[in-house]
Design an enzyme around this catalytic site. Structure first.
Site, PDB file in Angstrom:
ATOM      1  N   GLY A 169      31.704  37.683  40.940  1.00  0.00           N
ATOM      2  CA  GLY A 169      30.576  37.168  39.921  1.00  0.00           C
ATOM      3  C   GLY A 169      30.289  38.378  38.962  1.00  0.00           C
ATOM      4  N   ASN A 173      40.844  39.232  52.399  1.00  0.00           N
ATOM      5  CA  ASN A 173      40.502  38.853  53.576  1.00  0.00           C
ATOM      6  C   ASN A 173      41.746  38.363  54.373  1.00  0.00           C
ATOM      7  OD1 ASN A 173      37.681  39.051  52.631  1.00  0.00           O
ATOM      8  ND2 ASN A 173      38.224  37.094  51.517  1.00  0.00           N
ATOM      9  N   THR A 174      42.801  38.714  53.942  1.00  0.00           N
ATOM     10  CA  THR A 174      44.008  38.374  54.972  1.00  0.00           C
ATOM     11  C   THR A 174      44.623  39.800  55.145  1.00  0.00           C
ATOM     12  OG1 THR A 174      44.382  36.096  54.377  1.00  0.00           O
ATOM     13  CG2 THR A 174      46.174  37.269  55.270  1.00  0.00           C
ATOM     14  N   LYS A 180      48.363  36.379  40.903  1.00  0.00           N
ATOM     15  CA  LYS A 180      47.303  36.765  40.704  1.00  0.00           C
ATOM     16  C   LYS A 180      46.981  38.133  41.524  1.00  0.00           C
ATOM     17  CE  LYS A 180      42.518  34.899  42.197  1.00  0.00           C
ATOM     18  NZ  LYS A 180      41.611  33.793  42.502  1.00  0.00           N
ATOM     19  N   ASN A 202      41.439  38.768  41.272  1.00  0.00           N
ATOM     20  CA  ASN A 202      40.759  38.378  42.628  1.00  0.00           C
ATOM     21  C   ASN A 202      39.578  39.082  42.705  1.00  0.00           C
ATOM     22  OD1 ASN A 202      40.439  36.990  44.970  1.00  0.00           O
ATOM     23  ND2 ASN A 202      42.662  36.947  45.125  1.00  0.00           N
ATOM     24  N   SER A 226      44.047  38.541  47.836  1.00  0.00           N
ATOM     25  CA  SER A 226      43.022  38.286  48.773  1.00  0.00           C
ATOM     26  C   SER A 226      42.626  39.687  49.618  1.00  0.00           C
ATOM     27  CB  SER A 226      43.059  36.984  49.260  1.00  0.00           C
ATOM     28  OG  SER A 226      41.965  37.028  50.323  1.00  0.00           O
ATOM     29  N   ASN A 254      47.338  27.319  44.295  1.00  0.00           N
ATOM     30  CA  ASN A 254      47.464  28.632  44.583  1.00  0.00           C
ATOM     31  C   ASN A 254      47.894  28.826  46.074  1.00  0.00           C
ATOM     32  OD1 ASN A 254      46.461  31.047  45.735  1.00  0.00           O
ATOM     33  ND2 ASN A 254      45.276  31.437  43.823  1.00  0.00           N
ATOM     34  N   PHE A 267      41.051  32.333  53.864  1.00  0.00           N
ATOM     35  CA  PHE A 267      42.121  31.005  53.840  1.00  0.00           C
ATOM     36  C   PHE A 267      41.939  29.960  54.639  1.00  0.00           C
ATOM     37  CE2 PHE A 267      45.722  33.952  51.630  1.00  0.00           C
ATOM     38  CZ  PHE A 267      44.918  34.165  50.920  1.00  0.00           C
ATOM     39  N   ASN A 279      32.584  37.255  49.975  1.00  0.00           N
ATOM     40  CA  ASN A 279      33.115  36.272  50.917  1.00  0.00           C
ATOM     41  C   ASN A 279      33.974  36.854  51.661  1.00  0.00           C
ATOM     42  OD1 ASN A 279      35.920  34.657  50.634  1.00  0.00           O
ATOM     43  ND2 ASN A 279      35.057  35.304  48.557  1.00  0.00           N
ATOM     44  N   ARG A 280      34.385  36.350  52.795  1.00  0.00           N
ATOM     45  CA  ARG A 280      35.411  36.617  53.799  1.00  0.00           C
ATOM     46  C   ARG A 280      36.174  35.281  54.139  1.00  0.00           C
ATOM     47  NH1 ARG A 280      31.507  39.672  56.132  1.00  0.00           N
ATOM     48  NH2 ARG A 280      30.567  38.600  57.923  1.00  0.00           N
ATOM     49  N   TYR A 319      34.570  31.294  39.087  1.00  0.00           N
ATOM     50  CA  TYR A 319      34.189  30.902  40.405  1.00  0.00           C
ATOM     51  C   TYR A 319      32.783  30.786  40.704  1.00  0.00           C
ATOM     52  CZ  TYR A 319      34.187  29.476  45.675  1.00  0.00           C
ATOM     53  OH  TYR A 319      33.870  29.108  46.331  1.00  0.00           O
ATOM     54  N   ASN A 377      49.367  34.127  45.171  1.00  0.00           N
ATOM     55  CA  ASN A 377      48.175  34.904  45.719  1.00  0.00           C
ATOM     56  C   ASN A 377      48.557  36.268  46.556  1.00  0.00           C
ATOM     57  OD1 ASN A 377      45.663  36.048  46.410  1.00  0.00           O
ATOM     58  ND2 ASN A 377      45.060  34.111  47.158  1.00  0.00           N
TER      59      ASN A 377
HETATM   60  C1  FMN Z   1      33.920  31.837  48.333  1.00  0.00           C
HETATM   61  C2  FMN Z   1      35.020  32.203  47.571  1.00  0.00           C
HETATM   62  C3  FMN Z   1      36.289  31.874  48.070  1.00  0.00           C
HETATM   63  C4  FMN Z   1      37.766  32.484  47.145  1.00  0.00           C
HETATM   64  N1  FMN Z   1      38.864  31.824  47.711  1.00  0.00           N
HETATM   65  C5  FMN Z   1      39.840  32.211  47.047  1.00  0.00           C
HETATM   66  C6  FMN Z   1      41.266  31.844  47.513  1.00  0.00           C
HETATM   67  O1  FMN Z   1      41.359  31.188  48.395  1.00  0.00           O
HETATM   68  N2  FMN Z   1      42.339  32.032  46.805  1.00  0.00           N
HETATM   69  C7  FMN Z   1      42.134  33.131  45.720  1.00  0.00           C
HETATM   70  O2  FMN Z   1      43.080  33.333  45.009  1.00  0.00           O
HETATM   71  N3  FMN Z   1      40.981  33.331  45.280  1.00  0.00           N
HETATM   72  C8  FMN Z   1      39.731  33.042  45.910  1.00  0.00           C
HETATM   73  N4  FMN Z   1      38.778  33.517  45.287  1.00  0.00           N
HETATM   74  C9  FMN Z   1      38.296  34.330  44.435  1.00  0.00           C
HETATM   75  C10 FMN Z   1      38.322  33.575  42.988  1.00  0.00           C
HETATM   76  O3  FMN Z   1      39.189  32.549  42.854  1.00  0.00           O
HETATM   77  C11 FMN Z   1      38.086  34.466  41.678  1.00  0.00           C
HETATM   78  O4  FMN Z   1      39.265  35.128  41.662  1.00  0.00           O
HETATM   79  C12 FMN Z   1      37.057  35.493  42.107  1.00  0.00           C
HETATM   80  O5  FMN Z   1      36.057  35.019  42.781  1.00  0.00           O
HETATM   81  C13 FMN Z   1      36.518  36.090  40.757  1.00  0.00           C
HETATM   82  O6  FMN Z   1      35.963  35.277  39.975  1.00  0.00           O
HETATM   83  P1  FMN Z   1      34.380  34.990  39.683  1.00  0.00           P
HETATM   84  O7  FMN Z   1      33.782  36.417  39.532  1.00  0.00           O
HETATM   85  O8  FMN Z   1      34.436  34.074  38.660  1.00  0.00           O
HETATM   86  O9  FMN Z   1      33.873  34.431  40.903  1.00  0.00           O
HETATM   87  C14 FMN Z   1      37.512  33.045  46.084  1.00  0.00           C
HETATM   88  C15 FMN Z   1      36.091  33.387  45.847  1.00  0.00           C
HETATM   89  C16 FMN Z   1      35.010  32.858  46.415  1.00  0.00           C
HETATM   90  C17 FMN Z   1      33.730  33.505  45.674  1.00  0.00           C
END
Ligand code: FMN
Length: 330
Positions: free
Chosen positions: A259, A164-165, A205, A234, A162, A126, A102, A98-99, A291, A159
């Site tokens: 994942g 993506n910022t 995080k 993350n 990420s 967060n 925020f 994902n990108r 997630y 956070n």
């Molecule tokens: C679509 C998507 C959006 C995410 N948005 C955020 C976010 O806004 N802030 C954040 O700290 N992590 C964000 N994450 C990261 C998740 O909180 C998590 O740290 C990461 O996906 C690893 O865990 P997982 O493998 O169980 O998904 C996002 C992940 C996904 C897939």
């Protein structure tokens, strides 16, 4: 699909009767309460940030059996995020890229949403940096979000990881991180005094794409500014070892991978943090948030993990999860 699922969930679980029904089906208090950084958790499985960015579905999500929900990331002002498409499935890898960048309604609006519908479990908020703010001006921007969500949050997650910022992860550098944590903890203490309670637990995080020495410095800074816990990790920018074809991965473009393929690396980071912080940040991974597993496994994921954990605890002859993992509650 994500937005559809979010609103379907909120509608389906909008009445207290349907929530009670879901709770009976999906939520078992199997371990007794877990006390972590002064908060009581019904179970150790939480929903990670990014799923309920605006805090509109937290109440419904809590009814699915999560012990805590982390809403956000939010930023000080509302922002649209990156252009779509910005979320890609890699089913062969049980992964997502994902990108999102925020996309959120802004910290003040999130606080309003939560006031209207507060979940019946621990609520983390967060906070991230607004895209329009340069990294040099990040501190006042985080402070603004911090203040907006302060009274509705049980804990606040910072956070700085990420992908993506642009430049956000620079805030993981020790000098920058120290400045940010110092200001946030100062404000935390002031607001605690004003409201006559303890400061709120601050969690940090971090990214999986850090070297061992970088993690070492982060843990040192986190401990010195009394961070209550680290959230590892993350998403990653690494694309190694995937089953999905190279061409398909290339076609998705930039973003954070989450994942199954992230599992090993996050476990390594957790093990390292455990070794470095023993005794100062609660032992090991004492709570787990996910997630991507929720997307692939569906709404019963928290219940099923909790049942599996309870089975192990019983099988090993322990009465509580804490006894089994040897973590003294703090
Ligand atoms: C679509 C998507 C959006 C995410 N948005 C955020 C976010 O806004 N802030 C954040 O700290 N992590 C964000 N994450 C990261 C998740 O909180 C998590 O740290 C990461 O996906 C690893 O865990 P997982 O493998 O169980 O998904 C996002 C992940 C996904 C897939």
């Amino acid at each position: 699909m994500h937005e559809f699922a979010l609103s379907a969930l909120s509608v389906a679980l909008s009445t207290s009767a349907t929530r009670r029904l879901a709770t009976r089906q999906l939520r078992r208090e199997t371990f007794g309460k877990l006390k972590r950084f002064g908060l009581e958790f019904g179970n150790p499985i939480g929903l990670a940030a990014g799923f309920d960015k605006n805090g509109t579905a937290a109440q419904a999500l809590a009814a699915l059996g999560f012990g805590f929900i982390e809403v956000g990331s939010v930023t000080s002002e509302a922002q649209p995020g990156n252009p779509r498409p910005r979320l890609f499935r890699l089913p062969r890898d049980r992964a997502l890229i994902n990108r999102a960048g925020f996309n959120n309604c802004g910290a003040a609006q999130l606080a309003e949403n939560i006031r209207r519908r507060r979940p019946d479990c621990v609520l983390g908020v967060n906070i991230g940096k607004s895209r329009s703010v340069s990294i040099e001006d990040a501190i006042p921007d985080y402070l603004k979000s911090f203040e907006a969500v302060y009274d509705i949050a049980d804990y606040i997650a910072i956070n700085v990881s990420s992908p993506n910022t642009p430049n956000l992860r620079e805030l993981q550098r020790p000098e920058m991180l120290a400045g940010l944590l110092k200001s946030l903890q100062q404000r935390n203490a002031e607001l605690g005094l004003q409201h006559s309670h303890q400061p709120k637990p601050l969690l940090l995080k971090i990214a999986p794409d850090l070297s061992e020495s970088e993690i070492e410095s982060i843990v040192e800074v986190a401990i010195s500014f009394k961070v209550a816990g680290l959230i590892a990790t993350n998403t990653t920018i690494n694309r190694e070892g995937l089953q999905t074809s190279h061409a398909e991965i290339e076609s998705f473009g930039e973003g954070g991978l989450s994942g199954a393929p992230l599992g090993q690396r996050s476990n390594e980071v957790i093990a390292l943090i455990y070794r470095l912080s023993r005794g100062q940040i609660c032992a090991g991974a004492s709570l787990i948030q996910l997630y991507t597993g929720f997307i692939y496994e569906g709404p019963s994921v928290a219940r099923r993990i909790n049942e599996g954990l309870a089975e192990i605890v019983r099988h090993e002859g322990f009465r509580t999860l804490d006894e089994a993992v040897g973590c003294r509650s703090k």
